[in-house]
Each structure stands twice: as structure tokens, then as C-alpha cells.
Design a protein around this motif. Sequence first.
Motif, PDB file in Angstrom:
ATOM      1  N   VAL A   1      -3.462  -2.192  13.160  1.00 35.28           N
ATOM      2  CA  VAL A   1      -2.648  -3.112  12.359  1.00 35.28           C
ATOM      3  C   VAL A   1      -2.292  -4.306  13.239  1.00 35.28           C
ATOM      4  O   VAL A   1      -1.811  -4.135  14.365  1.00 35.28           O
TER       5      VAL A   1
ATOM      6  N   LEU B   1       0.836  -1.199   0.000  1.00 35.03           N
ATOM      7  CA  LEU B   1       0.000   0.000   0.000  1.00 35.03           C
ATOM      8  C   LEU B   1       0.871   1.248   0.000  1.00 35.03           C
ATOM      9  O   LEU B   1       1.778   1.372   0.825  1.00 35.03           O
ATOM     10  N   ARG B   2       0.577   2.171  -0.913  1.00 36.57           N
ATOM     11  CA  ARG B   2       1.268   3.457  -1.011  1.00 36.57           C
ATOM     12  C   ARG B   2       0.207   4.548  -1.053  1.00 36.57           C
ATOM     13  O   ARG B   2      -0.709   4.504  -1.890  1.00 36.57           O
TER      14      ARG B   2
ATOM     15  N   CYS C   1       5.638  -7.153   8.517  1.00 33.34           N
ATOM     16  CA  CYS C   1       5.121  -5.876   8.040  1.00 33.34           C
ATOM     17  C   CYS C   1       6.258  -4.862   8.042  1.00 33.34           C
ATOM     18  O   CYS C   1       6.986  -4.743   9.025  1.00 33.34           O
TER      19      CYS C   1
ATOM     20  N   VAL D   1       0.917   5.655   4.654  1.00 30.22           N
ATOM     21  CA  VAL D   1      -0.377   5.038   4.934  1.00 30.22           C
ATOM     22  C   VAL D   1      -0.916   5.561   6.262  1.00 30.22           C
ATOM     23  O   VAL D   1      -0.167   5.782   7.207  1.00 30.22           O
TER      24      VAL D   1
ATOM     25  N   VAL E   1       4.098   6.025   8.391  1.00 34.76           N
ATOM     26  CA  VAL E   1       2.779   5.460   8.664  1.00 34.76           C
ATOM     27  C   VAL E   1       2.220   6.054   9.950  1.00 34.76           C
ATOM     28  O   VAL E   1       2.935   6.202  10.938  1.00 34.76           O
TER      29      VAL E   1
ATOM     30  N   VAL F   1       7.061  -0.761   7.439  1.00 32.60           N
ATOM     31  CA  VAL F   1       6.382   0.535   7.419  1.00 32.60           C
ATOM     32  C   VAL F   1       7.364   1.677   7.178  1.00 32.60           C
ATOM     33  O   VAL F   1       8.515   1.618   7.598  1.00 32.60           O
TER      34      VAL F   1
ATOM     35  N   LEU G   1       3.937  -0.917   3.802  1.00 31.58           N
ATOM     36  CA  LEU G   1       3.120   0.283   3.935  1.00 31.58           C
ATOM     37  C   LEU G   1       3.990   1.522   3.836  1.00 31.58           C
ATOM     38  O   LEU G   1       4.926   1.677   4.615  1.00 31.58           O
TER      39      LEU G   1
ATOM     40  N   ALA H   1       3.162  -7.334   4.451  1.00 32.79           N
ATOM     41  CA  ALA H   1       2.566  -6.045   4.097  1.00 32.79           C
ATOM     42  C   ALA H   1       3.687  -5.020   4.039  1.00 32.79           C
ATOM     43  O   ALA H   1       4.567  -5.004   4.905  1.00 32.79           O
TER      44      ALA H   1
END
Length: 187
Positions: free
Chosen positions: A99, A53-54, A107, A80, A112, A109, A77, A75
Amino acid sequence: LLVADTGGVGLYANGQGARLEVQTGLVRDTLPSATTGTAGYGGVAQFGGSVILRAVRLHHNREIGLSIHGTGSLAELRDVVVDHTVGAIPGQSQTGIGVKVTNGASCWVQDVRVSRNRAAGVVVAESGSALLGQRLLVDGTESMAGLGAAGYGLSVRDGAAVDLTTVRLTANHAMGAFVVGAATRLV
């Protein structure tokens, strides 16, 4: 991409090699499944699936904003926001989490913000689960609806590992960081 008022899960990558990538989007107001009454997740990567996700906002979803579950699940990120996740089932500690990284998932990040969720902003649990990255803000985590309990900014437990730089945990109801269990690490 706009995903709104969807029953069950907004974004879903399920199984080894499944990859879901979103550049600029909003996932909001997921609802519990009409058939099971459960879920209402903004996004899920499980059983080896990946979600990238961006510039995405996961807003006002039920139960969990983003769940990463199972060995090999990932994930990524960047830029986000995960905010205002609400509990679907009053009194359950697993609902309203921003999250959640579990059962050997990872994950990453960067830039974020996890804000105004319930029970916990970020949960990383179980051996092999990891959260890595930089510039994470977790703020305003509220207690569980109707109970006044929990409200952790960052919860790391049961052998999970977290390695972050430039982290800010502020104005969370119960604790900024909560670490418990043998071999659990927060750096």
C-alpha cells in the motif's frame, strides 16, 4: 467481484468525486500495461478519487497493490488483505509495495493485513499524506527481488503522518518501521 489478469490497473478511481466501492472481491495478477510496460497496480485512487474496499483481497499484483496519490484522494479499507505484490522491474525500490499513500492522499484502515510484499509493506510519503486506523498487521515483507535490499514493514517519510492503534509489524526483512524526514510522524 473478481478482477484477474488485467493489464495496467485492476480498480481505478481517477479525479475529484470519482468513487469506487467494492464489497467482497478479489483483484489478482494485474500485469504491466501492454502499451507502456508499466503499472500492474491492484488499485489506484488519484487526483481526488476515492476507493472504498470491504472484504477485498488484492493478491499478486505488479508494482503496487494499492496506490493512493494526490491531495483529496482517499482509500477506506476494512477487512482487506494486500499480499504477494511483486516487483515489475527488478532492482527498482518502488516496485512490489503493498500500500502506497503519497502526495497529500489519505488512507483509513481497520482490520487490514499487508503480507509478503516486496521492498515495503506500507509506504506513507510526502507532506499532507496520512494513514489512520486500527488493527493493522504488516508481516513478511521481503527484500527487493535480486537485490536483498529494503523489506520495510512500514515506511513513513518526508513529512507524512501515521496514527494507528493496535499495530503489529512482524517478520519483515529489513525493519519493522522506518521513519525519516523533518515533521514526519508515526504514532
